[in-house]
Design a protein around this motif. Sequence first.
Motif, PDB file in Angstrom:
ATOM      1  N   LEU A 130       9.671  -9.930   0.501  1.00  0.00           N
ATOM      2  CA  LEU A 130       8.571  -9.775   1.443  1.00  0.00           C
ATOM      3  C   LEU A 130       7.261 -10.056   0.722  1.00  0.00           C
ATOM      4  O   LEU A 130       6.991  -9.487  -0.336  1.00  0.00           O
ATOM      5  N   VAL A 131       6.426 -10.937   1.298  1.00  0.00           N
ATOM      6  CA  VAL A 131       5.148 -11.307   0.702  1.00  0.00           C
ATOM      7  C   VAL A 131       4.041 -10.983   1.694  1.00  0.00           C
ATOM      8  O   VAL A 131       3.896 -11.649   2.719  1.00  0.00           O
ATOM      9  N   LEU A 132       3.259  -9.945   1.408  1.00  0.00           N
ATOM     10  CA  LEU A 132       2.110  -9.597   2.240  1.00  0.00           C
ATOM     11  C   LEU A 132       0.888 -10.358   1.769  1.00  0.00           C
ATOM     12  O   LEU A 132       0.680 -10.543   0.570  1.00  0.00           O
ATOM     13  N   GLY A 133       0.057 -10.798   2.731  1.00  0.00           N
ATOM     14  CA  GLY A 133      -1.089 -11.623   2.380  1.00  0.00           C
ATOM     15  C   GLY A 133      -0.648 -13.004   1.933  1.00  0.00           C
ATOM     16  O   GLY A 133      -1.162 -13.560   0.961  1.00  0.00           O
ATOM     17  N   ALA A 134       0.298 -13.565   2.665  1.00  0.00           N
ATOM     18  CA  ALA A 134       0.947 -14.824   2.253  1.00  0.00           C
ATOM     19  C   ALA A 134       0.161 -16.059   2.644  1.00  0.00           C
ATOM     20  O   ALA A 134       0.570 -17.176   2.332  1.00  0.00           O
ATOM     21  N   GLY A 135      -0.969 -15.896   3.334  1.00  0.00           N
ATOM     22  CA  GLY A 135      -1.747 -17.052   3.766  1.00  0.00           C
ATOM     23  C   GLY A 135      -2.177 -17.923   2.604  1.00  0.00           C
ATOM     24  O   GLY A 135      -2.532 -17.431   1.536  1.00  0.00           O
ATOM     25  N   ASP A 194       2.850  -3.954   9.828  1.00  0.00           N
ATOM     26  CA  ASP A 194       3.681  -3.509  10.950  1.00  0.00           C
ATOM     27  C   ASP A 194       4.442  -4.659  11.597  1.00  0.00           C
ATOM     28  O   ASP A 194       5.439  -4.432  12.299  1.00  0.00           O
ATOM     29  N   ASP A 195       3.956  -5.882  11.381  1.00  0.00           N
ATOM     30  CA  ASP A 195       4.608  -7.051  11.962  1.00  0.00           C
ATOM     31  C   ASP A 195       5.651  -7.661  11.036  1.00  0.00           C
ATOM     32  O   ASP A 195       6.291  -8.649  11.392  1.00  0.00           O
ATOM     33  N   ARG A 214      -2.745   3.342   1.670  1.00  0.00           N
ATOM     34  CA  ARG A 214      -1.637   4.307   1.657  1.00  0.00           C
ATOM     35  C   ARG A 214      -0.592   3.930   2.704  1.00  0.00           C
ATOM     36  O   ARG A 214       0.620   3.998   2.454  1.00  0.00           O
ATOM     37  N   ARG A 215      -1.063   3.561   3.887  1.00  0.00           N
ATOM     38  CA  ARG A 215      -0.135   3.217   4.962  1.00  0.00           C
ATOM     39  C   ARG A 215       0.656   1.956   4.619  1.00  0.00           C
ATOM     40  O   ARG A 215       1.878   1.894   4.853  1.00  0.00           O
ATOM     41  N   ILE A 216      -0.021   0.953   4.078  1.00  0.00           N
ATOM     42  CA  ILE A 216       0.661  -0.288   3.698  1.00  0.00           C
ATOM     43  C   ILE A 216       1.735  -0.001   2.652  1.00  0.00           C
ATOM     44  O   ILE A 216       2.877  -0.471   2.760  1.00  0.00           O
ATOM     45  N   ALA A 217       1.367   0.765   1.629  1.00  0.00           N
ATOM     46  CA  ALA A 217       2.336   1.079   0.579  1.00  0.00           C
ATOM     47  C   ALA A 217       3.545   1.808   1.153  1.00  0.00           C
ATOM     48  O   ALA A 217       4.701   1.515   0.796  1.00  0.00           O
ATOM     49  N   LEU A 222       0.494   4.422  -5.018  1.00  0.00           N
ATOM     50  CA  LEU A 222       1.888   3.990  -5.123  1.00  0.00           C
ATOM     51  C   LEU A 222       2.828   5.189  -5.230  1.00  0.00           C
ATOM     52  O   LEU A 222       3.878   5.241  -4.570  1.00  0.00           O
ATOM     53  N   LEU A 223       2.451   6.164  -6.026  1.00  0.00           N
ATOM     54  CA  LEU A 223       3.291   7.354  -6.198  1.00  0.00           C
ATOM     55  C   LEU A 223       3.404   8.137  -4.897  1.00  0.00           C
ATOM     56  O   LEU A 223       4.494   8.594  -4.525  1.00  0.00           O
ATOM     57  N   GLU A 224       2.277   8.302  -4.197  1.00  0.00           N
ATOM     58  CA  GLU A 224       2.293   9.053  -2.946  1.00  0.00           C
ATOM     59  C   GLU A 224       3.137   8.369  -1.882  1.00  0.00           C
ATOM     60  O   GLU A 224       3.672   9.033  -0.979  1.00  0.00           O
ATOM     61  N   ALA A 225       3.262   7.037  -1.966  1.00  0.00           N
ATOM     62  CA  ALA A 225       4.074   6.294  -0.999  1.00  0.00           C
ATOM     63  C   ALA A 225       5.568   6.377  -1.316  1.00  0.00           C
ATOM     64  O   ALA A 225       6.384   5.883  -0.534  1.00  0.00           O
ATOM     65  N   GLY A 226       5.913   6.995  -2.447  1.00  0.00           N
ATOM     66  CA  GLY A 226       7.314   7.138  -2.801  1.00  0.00           C
ATOM     67  C   GLY A 226       7.809   6.194  -3.868  1.00  0.00           C
ATOM     68  O   GLY A 226       9.004   6.190  -4.197  1.00  0.00           O
TER      69      GLY A 226
END
Length: 227
Positions: free
Chosen positions: A50-55, A104-105, A129-132, A203-207
């Motif tokens: 998965l690559v986020l910000g792939a533009g 989310d997409d 935080r949400r993205i992570a 990163l740690l808080e996201a698990g």
Amino acid sequence: MTDIQAAFSDPQFVARYTEGPRRFVPGYDAMQSMTAILLAESVPSDGQVLVLGAGGGLELKAFAQAHPGWRFDGVDPSAAMLALAGQTLGSLAPRARLHQGYVDDAPEGPFDGATCLLTLHFVDVAERRRIASEVRRRLKPRAPFVVAHLSAPDGEQERPLWLSRYSAFLAASGVEPEQAAAARNAVTNHLEILAPAQDEVILLEAGFTDPTLFYTGFAFRGWVAYA
């Protein structure tokens, strides 16, 4: 922030985009190569990434060339930048599914690895935080997540020093002095730069576990962590 994000839909900006990262990000090509190496420690030869910000497609192309068996899901909010990614990939394009939108997409996965390069400094702490967390939810156990973005110490003297060094790098890379100064002002006034320790905590808080710094380029830093 709105002005910066709007630029990624501006036809003139998009047309010039692929020239920019190597001039504006210290060690850009090496950072991409290191990212591919870190992913390959865990991602199988036929893995899905998965690559986020792939533009723009620059990292997609680098990863696809380095690992012919990998396939990708690339996500970006800008339709124009995704169109450029398709052009950049050329004959490699069939190996990448491109999705317009945000985390989310992204498909649910589970993925063998994920990246988010030069993107998180465009969003605030809550969204980071949400993205992570959303990326973590889409990864297989112990899958790697590689991030790199603007991150610098926040001391009254340290932060300006690092940004001055970044501005000097731009000038040394051939960026006109006025443009280099404007870039520094945009970074200072419109982006939410965190201290490195804060980035690791997110990163740690996201698990994620074992966030490890692998890249520093003046005001840019990159980490690998594991789901």
